[in-house]
Design a protein around this motif. Structure first.
Motif, mmCIF file in Angstrom:
data_model
loop_
_atom_site.group_PDB
_atom_site.id
_atom_site.type_symbol
_atom_site.label_atom_id
_atom_site.label_comp_id
_atom_site.label_asym_id
_atom_site.label_seq_id
_atom_site.Cartn_x
_atom_site.Cartn_y
_atom_site.Cartn_z
ATOM 1 N N ARG A 250 0.826 -1.210 0.000
ATOM 2 C CA ARG A 250 0.000 0.000 0.000
ATOM 3 C C ARG A 250 0.861 1.261 0.000
ATOM 4 N NH1 ARG A 250 -3.120 0.968 5.468
ATOM 5 N NH2 ARG A 250 -3.582 -1.235 5.446
ATOM 6 N N THR A 251 0.187 2.401 -0.114
ATOM 7 C CA THR A 251 0.837 3.709 -0.057
ATOM 8 C C THR A 251 0.768 4.272 1.359
ATOM 9 O OG1 THR A 251 0.355 4.237 -2.369
ATOM 10 C CG2 THR A 251 0.745 6.094 -0.900
ATOM 11 N N TYR A 252 1.900 4.836 1.820
ATOM 12 C CA TYR A 252 1.963 5.548 3.092
ATOM 13 C C TYR A 252 2.356 7.005 2.827
ATOM 14 C CZ TYR A 252 1.902 0.999 5.426
ATOM 15 O OH TYR A 252 1.540 -0.246 5.881
ATOM 16 N N THR A 253 1.904 7.906 3.701
ATOM 17 C CA THR A 253 2.238 9.318 3.577
ATOM 18 C C THR A 253 3.519 9.617 4.350
ATOM 19 O OG1 THR A 253 -0.105 9.870 3.419
ATOM 20 C CG2 THR A 253 1.418 11.669 3.927
ATOM 21 N N CYS A 254 4.426 10.346 3.721
ATOM 22 C CA CYS A 254 5.712 10.691 4.341
ATOM 23 C C CYS A 254 5.674 12.120 4.882
ATOM 24 C CB CYS A 254 6.831 10.533 3.322
ATOM 25 S SG CYS A 254 7.002 8.856 2.694
ATOM 26 N N GLY A 257 4.536 14.929 2.700
ATOM 27 C CA GLY A 257 3.196 14.833 2.141
ATOM 28 C C GLY A 257 3.091 13.956 0.914
ATOM 29 N N ARG A 258 4.197 13.457 0.439
ATOM 30 C CA ARG A 258 4.188 12.598 -0.745
ATOM 31 C C ARG A 258 3.944 11.151 -0.335
ATOM 32 N NH1 ARG A 258 6.027 13.091 -6.034
ATOM 33 N NH2 ARG A 258 6.764 15.201 -5.565
ATOM 34 N N GLY A 259 3.240 10.411 -1.185
ATOM 35 C CA GLY A 259 2.999 9.009 -0.927
ATOM 36 C C GLY A 259 4.226 8.163 -1.200
ATOM 37 N N PHE A 260 4.341 7.077 -0.447
ATOM 38 C CA PHE A 260 5.438 6.115 -0.644
ATOM 39 C C PHE A 260 4.819 4.748 -0.714
ATOM 40 C CE2 PHE A 260 8.953 3.335 0.426
ATOM 41 C CZ PHE A 260 10.045 3.959 -0.173
ATOM 42 N N TYR A 261 5.029 4.065 -1.850
ATOM 43 C CA TYR A 261 4.375 2.776 -2.063
ATOM 44 C C TYR A 261 5.319 1.645 -1.669
ATOM 45 C CZ TYR A 261 0.804 -0.262 -3.966
ATOM 46 O OH TYR A 261 -0.199 -1.189 -4.088
ATOM 47 N N LEU A 327 6.045 8.931 8.618
ATOM 48 C CA LEU A 327 5.867 10.364 8.838
ATOM 49 C C LEU A 327 7.096 11.038 9.433
ATOM 50 C CD1 LEU A 327 2.176 10.420 10.116
ATOM 51 C CD2 LEU A 327 3.044 11.428 7.985
ATOM 52 N N THR A 328 8.114 10.274 9.794
ATOM 53 C CA THR A 328 9.310 10.854 10.408
ATOM 54 C C THR A 328 10.353 11.274 9.375
ATOM 55 O OG1 THR A 328 10.406 8.697 10.673
ATOM 56 C CG2 THR A 328 8.966 9.440 12.462
ATOM 57 N N ARG A 329 10.211 10.897 8.121
ATOM 58 C CA ARG A 329 11.181 11.260 7.076
ATOM 59 C C ARG A 329 10.449 11.610 5.781
ATOM 60 N NH1 ARG A 329 16.560 9.399 8.188
ATOM 61 N NH2 ARG A 329 16.679 7.902 9.919
ATOM 62 N N THR A 330 11.184 12.247 4.876
ATOM 63 C CA THR A 330 10.616 12.569 3.568
ATOM 64 C C THR A 330 10.627 11.327 2.677
ATOM 65 O OG1 THR A 330 12.726 13.169 2.560
ATOM 66 C CG2 THR A 330 11.542 14.909 3.749
ATOM 67 N N SER A 331 9.864 11.400 1.609
ATOM 68 C CA SER A 331 9.801 10.273 0.675
ATOM 69 C C SER A 331 11.165 10.016 0.029
ATOM 70 C CB SER A 331 8.749 10.547 -0.402
ATOM 71 O OG SER A 331 9.027 11.755 -1.093
ATOM 72 N N ALA A 332 11.920 11.069 -0.256
ATOM 73 C CA ALA A 332 13.243 10.878 -0.853
ATOM 74 C C ALA A 332 14.174 10.151 0.106
ATOM 75 C CB ALA A 332 13.835 12.226 -1.251
ATOM 76 N N GLU A 577 -3.188 12.781 -3.384
ATOM 77 C CA GLU A 577 -4.022 12.450 -2.211
ATOM 78 C C GLU A 577 -4.750 11.120 -2.380
ATOM 79 O OE1 GLU A 577 -3.968 14.338 0.525
ATOM 80 O OE2 GLU A 577 -2.484 15.552 -0.564
ATOM 81 N N THR A 578 -4.914 10.668 -3.609
ATOM 82 C CA THR A 578 -5.704 9.453 -3.844
ATOM 83 C C THR A 578 -5.039 8.513 -4.836
ATOM 84 O OG1 THR A 578 -6.957 10.644 -5.557
ATOM 85 C CG2 THR A 578 -7.914 10.582 -3.334
ATOM 86 N N PRO A 579 -3.773 8.153 -4.650
ATOM 87 C CA PRO A 579 -3.139 7.247 -5.607
ATOM 88 C C PRO A 579 -3.756 5.853 -5.524
ATOM 89 C CG PRO A 579 -1.724 7.516 -3.704
ATOM 90 C CD PRO A 579 -2.877 8.465 -3.514
#
Length: 828
Positions: A250-254, A257-261, A327-332, A577-579
């Motif tokens: 699934r996708t998580y929010t980082c 604010g970007r999703g991470f799959y 949520l503790t780090r950015t997607s990159a 917001e809705t991937p």
């Protein structure tokens, strides 16, 4: 660069729109001389995507309605190897350029036709071949995934050119395989109906297993079953899907604010690695973990960490802990950490972002071309390539109109191609080819399963202790392992490696899915293979590999991760917001396997000419670009990225969209005629003068709702506009189903064919799409029987490699080899 894999071939490309030109582009990308034949006035489709698909080609304007134009085409065909066309059935014959006429001019020519539907199909042959009409009739827009079904969104539209992508890869591989058999079979005509190719590409979405065990159903499938049994509405809000998604899929929010799959389910160790990267070591140690191949009745807990899906009592707490960590780090940051830890995951990106991604550009998955019309243009890179082909990174832009004209006399002064000397009946294109298949899940095994239909002998090698759970290995293997022998070897031990080396020494091709590091760890480094067997071809696919190395070349990945990385999920879901994962299992997996077959076809052609092997490559990310080919480009001044996307998409515009008739949904396609198509229909003629705005869409909706689908389809029949009912993949399968025990299957006279393997070694019947996308005039197609139980041929294969029975007994007793993973074919 004068000696590229296909530089000895000349191709005439009569293609238009997507499928035909894409075949020509794939061949040109590997060095073939491709001549695009344009009508007076230039190509029918004037679009930056067509300019991209024309790269590396030259252009010749011919008026095929004149005797001079037709004669020039025949003279060129006499000096060519391949002709590609995707006109409606019968057009080339009416022009005097059908397969018989072309073969009279050149007995060794290979001709490829890509109609929308099978030319021999009395029901569908006359339908216009618009991408969305093919998709709608086949079932691509109906029941579009578990999310959409639970939300009650049906139908769903997607602009992805999946039929053309699948058809183009089948077409390109078929041409190359047929060329390799010309000395046995002579020239060949091949038909690849795009609808048949789409149905095959989506095979995992219509697979049906008798009494399918509950243990393999995801939470969303269980919820669908519950709502259906209790007559509850399918109206789940998008945000309420969260508890039904598997934590490792699934996708998580980082933090940015970007999703991470994340796709870390079902492969042994991936779940633990994911939790470790996230700092959730304690959680990992307290989750149940045991043999995934035990029957459910023997499980010591209600789920196993190496199994899909996660059990209901742990799902929420695992997902919650993972979301808090993300949520503790950015997607990159997470992308770098996951990549370094060999854990599958990627940040969600849009298509535009992928075209500018540093890895995509460094690896050659995205290329920059100086286009005369658009300036510096970023485009999708090669879809198939050979590892040592430096020319894969260099692309000529598309041609100026008629730029071949000054050189035409020199080409026509060449002698015609010599006629092949053929003795005996035609054989399968790959008859005698010996393939070792070391792949797993879907994309990799698709290669061997595809090669088997053309006559190759495929031996599938898997570990003694499975690394993949039964859902991925056995359920998907019902399709992916058809037509193969199966042997189990421990390649982590010296004796197992020695057995593999014996098999490699006698093989023509070995396939594997993994990164360069994984390849080398298996003992398949190119230098080692060249020393062991100089003519051996390694076919390698992975997630993010390209013609060159890039920062993410060793990142692991699967179908869904390629979707997330290249923009498919944001396009389908509608935004960050809705991937949503694209609705169909194997959307990219199967296509990547087909692309790898194209790369193999080029490697076999090069080997035929030079005698040397090499490495043929494909990648999931490249296939993710291919299904977005219509918009996989960028340049200064590009138009807006406003292609249809999101859950409410019904089509491109009022003349190319889904409408509801009085008895169900249908698709209306008049993208070129537009209002003129309405003027010929009495019930709609007054709307032809309306402005093309939202009001016209509403008026058309009201008119279409007054009559049945069949009435509207009949009204528009025979022209370039068309209407088809929205089919479903399951209904398409059921209408085309053949019972295996009832005798041979005729694959040539229907667009869709499916087989019920009713004597399956699993003990249950299984329904699968038949391999009928490729229809040669001469070469036979092998219809494979059911996939064997893993390990069923271990003794036979080892004996064929020169081992005596007492040696085989000792290998099995010592665990170097095995004859089974579990007592049952499919653990219950």
């Amino acid at each position: 660069m004068t000696h590229r894999p296909l530089s000895h071939l000349r191709v005439l490309d009569f293609g238009h729109y997507l499928a035909g030109p894409m075949v020509g582009m794939m061949l040109a990308d590997m060095g073939a001389e491709v001549i695009r034949v344009d009508p007076p006035g230039g190509p029918r489709w004037r679009d930056p995507a067509f300019d991209m698909l024309s790269r590396g080609k030259r252009s010749l304007v011919l008026d095929l309605k004149t005797q001079a134009g037709r004669q020039a085409a025949l003279d060129l065909a006499a000096r060519a190897d391949v002709v590609i066309e995707n006109f409606r059935p019968g057009v080339m014959e009416r022009l005097g350029l059908g397969p018989a006429a072309l073969r009279a001019a050149n007995p060794g020519i290979v001709t490829l036709s890509l109609p929308g539907f099978a030319s021999a199909d009395p029901e569908f042959a006359g339908l216009p071949a618009w991408e969305a009409l093919i998709a709608a009739r086949t079932g691509q827009f109906t029941d579009m995934g578990l999310n959409r079904r639970l939300m009650g969104i049906n139908p769903s539209f997607t602009p992805l050119g999946m039929a053309s992508a699948y058809g183009a890869t089948f077409g390109a591989m078929s041409v190359l395989f047929a060329l390799g058999a010309r000395d046995r079979n002579g020239g060949e005509h091949i038909e690849v109906p795009l609808a048949s190719a789409l149905f095959e590409g989506l095979v995992y979405n219509s697979e049906q297993v008798q009494d399918y065990p509950e243990r393999y159903k995801s939470p969303r499938e269980v919820e669908l079953d519950r709502r259906a049994a209790e007559s509850l509405p399918m109206n789940l809000p998008f945000e309420d899907l969260w508890p039904l998604l598997d934590p490792f899929y699934r996708t998580y929010t980082c933090a940015d604010g970007r999703g991470f799959y994340v796709v870390a389910c079902s492969i042994k160790g991936h779940q633990r690695r994911a939790l470790a990267v996230l700092g959730l070591h304690d959680l990992a140690e307290n989750l149940p973990d045991f043999d995934a191949y035990l029957d459910r009745a023997d499980w010591p807990a209600d789920w196993a960490l190496r199994n899909f899906p996660v059990g209901p009592k742990d799902r929420a707490r695992v997902a919650g802990a993972m979301q808090a960590a993300f949520l503790t780090r950015t997607s990159a940051e997470w992308e770098a950490l996951f990549g370094a830890a060999k854990t599958p995951g990627t940040a969600q990106r849009s298509t535009a972002e992928w075209l500018g991604d540093p890895h995509a550009l460094a690896s050659g998955l995205v290329l920059e071309v100086d286009d005369p019309r658009h300036g510096r243009m970023r485009q999708m890179g090669n879809l198939a390539w050979l590892a040592d082909d430096a020319g894969a990174m260099v692309k000529r832009p598309g041609p100026e109109p008629d730029d071949l004209r000054p050189d035409l006399a020199a080409i026509l002064a060449e002698p015609p191609r010599p006629a092949p000397v053929v003795a005996g009946p035609a054989t399968g294109w790959l008859e005698g080819l010996r393939v070792l298949d070391l792949t797993n899940v879907i994309a990799g095994p698709t290669i061997g399963a595809t090669l088997a239909r053309f006559g190759a002998k495929v031996t599938h090698v898997q570990p003694v202790q499975p690394s993949v759970d039964p859902w991925n290995a056995v359920v998907f293997g019902l399709q992916a392992q058809r037509g193969k022998e199966s042997v189990l070897l421990d390649l982590g031990r010296e004796a197992g490696r020695a057995a593999l080396d014996r098999l490699l020494a006698g093989a023509d091709v070995v396939t594997m899915n993994g990164t360069d590091a994984q390849r080398d760890a298996l003992g398949l480094a190119p230098d080692r293979l060249a020393a062991l067997n100089p003519a051996l071809i390694l076919v390698q696919l992975d997630a993010f590999g390209g013609p060159r190395r890039g920062p993410k070349s060793d990142h692991l990945g699967y179908d869904d991760l390629a979707q997330a990385a290249t923009g498919v999920m944001l396009r389908f879901g509608g935004g960050m917001e809705t991937p949503e994962e694209h609705a169909h299992f194997g959307t990219i997996d199967v296509l990547t396997g087909f692309c790898a077959c194209v790369a193999l076809g080029a490697a076999l052609e090069r080997r035929r000419v030079t005698g040397r092997g090499g490495v043929a490559r494909a990648a999931l990310a490249a296939a993710g670009e291919m299904i977005q080919a219509q918009f996989m480009y960028d340049f200064a001044g590009r138009g807006p990225w406003n292609e249809p996307s999101g859950r409410t998409a019904q089509g491109w515009d009022v003349f190319y969209r889904c409408y509801r008739a009085s008895d169900g949904w249908m698709f209306f396609a008049a993208p070129t005629e537009r209002a003129a198509a309405l003027s010929r229909v009495p019930d709609l003629a007054d709307l032809a003068e309306r402005e093309e705005d939202a009001g016209l869409a509403s008026a058309l909706s009201q008119r279409f709702a007054a009559r049945k689908v069949v009435d509207w389809a009949t009204t528009f029949a025979g022209g370039s506009a068309g209407i088809v009912p929205l089919g479903s993949l399951h209904a398409t399968r059921d209408a085309a189903l053949h019972i295996e025990s009832e005798g041979p299957l005729d694959i040539r006279h229907a667009t869709y064919r499916a087989v019920r393997h009713d004597r399956h070694p699993m003990g249950r019947w299984v329904d699968l799409v038949a391999p009928n996308a490729v229809r040669p005039d001469k070469a036979p197609i092998t219809l494979p029987g059911p996939a064997p139980k893993y390990g069923a041929h271990t003794r036979m294969v080892l004996e064929g490699a020169g081992y005596a029975q007492d040696q085989i007994d000792a290998m099995i007793a010592d665990g170097v080899a095995s004859e089974s993973w579990s007592a049952r074919y499919l653990p219950e």
